[in-house]
Design an enzyme around this catalytic site. Sequence first.
Site, PDB file in Angstrom:
ATOM      1  N   MET A   1     -19.001  12.250  -8.554  1.00  0.00           N
ATOM      2  CA  MET A   1     -21.072  12.891  -8.524  1.00  0.00           C
ATOM      3  C   MET A   1     -22.062  12.397  -9.063  1.00  0.00           C
ATOM      4  O   MET A   1     -21.848  12.112 -10.535  1.00  0.00           O
ATOM      5  CB  MET A   1     -20.457  14.421  -9.148  1.00  0.00           C
ATOM      6  CG  MET A   1     -19.589  15.243  -8.323  1.00  0.00           C
ATOM      7  SD  MET A   1     -19.292  16.551  -8.854  1.00  0.00           S
ATOM      8  CE  MET A   1     -18.947  16.677  -9.847  1.00  0.00           C
TER       9      MET A   1
ATOM     10  N   GLY B   1     -23.500  16.025 -14.116  1.00  0.00           N
ATOM     11  CA  GLY B   1     -23.434  13.882 -13.373  1.00  0.00           C
ATOM     12  C   GLY B   1     -21.574  13.750 -14.013  1.00  0.00           C
ATOM     13  O   GLY B   1     -21.412  13.644 -14.610  1.00  0.00           O
ATOM     14  N   SER B   2     -20.949  13.533 -12.778  1.00  0.00           N
ATOM     15  CA  SER B   2     -19.295  13.276 -13.395  1.00  0.00           C
ATOM     16  C   SER B   2     -18.631  12.562 -12.514  1.00  0.00           C
ATOM     17  O   SER B   2     -18.531  12.290 -11.121  1.00  0.00           O
ATOM     18  CB  SER B   2     -18.888  14.699 -13.854  1.00  0.00           C
ATOM     19  OG  SER B   2     -19.480  15.391 -13.016  1.00  0.00           O
ATOM     20  N   ARG B   3     -17.375  13.113 -12.515  1.00  0.00           N
ATOM     21  CA  ARG B   3     -16.073  13.246 -11.443  1.00  0.00           C
ATOM     22  C   ARG B   3     -15.084  13.836 -10.958  1.00  0.00           C
ATOM     23  O   ARG B   3     -14.398  13.793 -12.546  1.00  0.00           O
ATOM     24  CB  ARG B   3     -15.260  11.178 -11.860  1.00  0.00           C
ATOM     25  CG  ARG B   3     -14.713  10.534 -10.762  1.00  0.00           C
ATOM     26  CD  ARG B   3     -14.561   9.472 -11.883  1.00  0.00           C
ATOM     27  NE  ARG B   3     -12.784   8.911 -11.352  1.00  0.00           N
ATOM     28  CZ  ARG B   3     -12.667   7.939 -12.276  1.00  0.00           C
ATOM     29  NH1 ARG B   3     -13.803   6.711 -12.673  1.00  0.00           N
ATOM     30  NH2 ARG B   3     -11.342   7.642 -12.192  1.00  0.00           N
TER      31      ARG B   3
END
Length: 230
Positions: free
Chosen positions: A99, A187-189
């Site tokens: 993301m 913001g990440s995954r």
Amino acid sequence: MTMLGTFLKPMHPEGWRFVGVFAAATVVLFLIWAPLGWLGVGLTVWCYYFFRDPKRSVPLTPGLVVSPADGVVSLIERAVPPQELGLGPAALTRVSVFMSVFNCHVNRLPAEGRITAVAYRPGKFLNASLDKASVDNERNALAIELVDGRQIAVVQIAGLVARRILCWAKPGQEMRRGERFGLIRFGSRLDVYLPDGVEPQVALGQTMIAGETVLARLDDTGPIWLARTE
């Protein structure tokens, strides 16, 4: 959908205080220098869209696994699930959805079932698109027992900018596919570990929509066009 509804999306309650801070800072920037104020307006609008929580049409067909996040498929590989979930040492197929700061960050459960474990582990804040982020970064992992008894895991992973993982799911809780279970800012995954023998039906670089895009099929369940909106 109206034209206004195309641009104005519902916002998750978690975002109100952040939008308020950005808006207050914008007022101060206008008092200092008008061009700075307009920059603040842009950042406030971005903050609002970051915390947007639009309705999604979740497929109803049994046996589907949907994406837990908006973003892009960044990795598809075999990997061992986080040991804190107790799912064993065998490698499973892992699908990672990255993301960016422009994606919606509300996370949705990939499959219907019972939450059997929720495990948070502190860690680093490496770029979430890197493979080693699954091991080294701060994360929150969930194990889900499916209706057929198989297990699936979904892991929230912090990134370079992300500094807070939120999870509302609790062990023992029964949840539906596509139901909201958490949020990461900024913001990440998310990683999904599929049951043994289940292959993903997505490709590297594919754009995913949380709660809507079919990531895998647990069995041959027929058409998938029936959906619920939530």
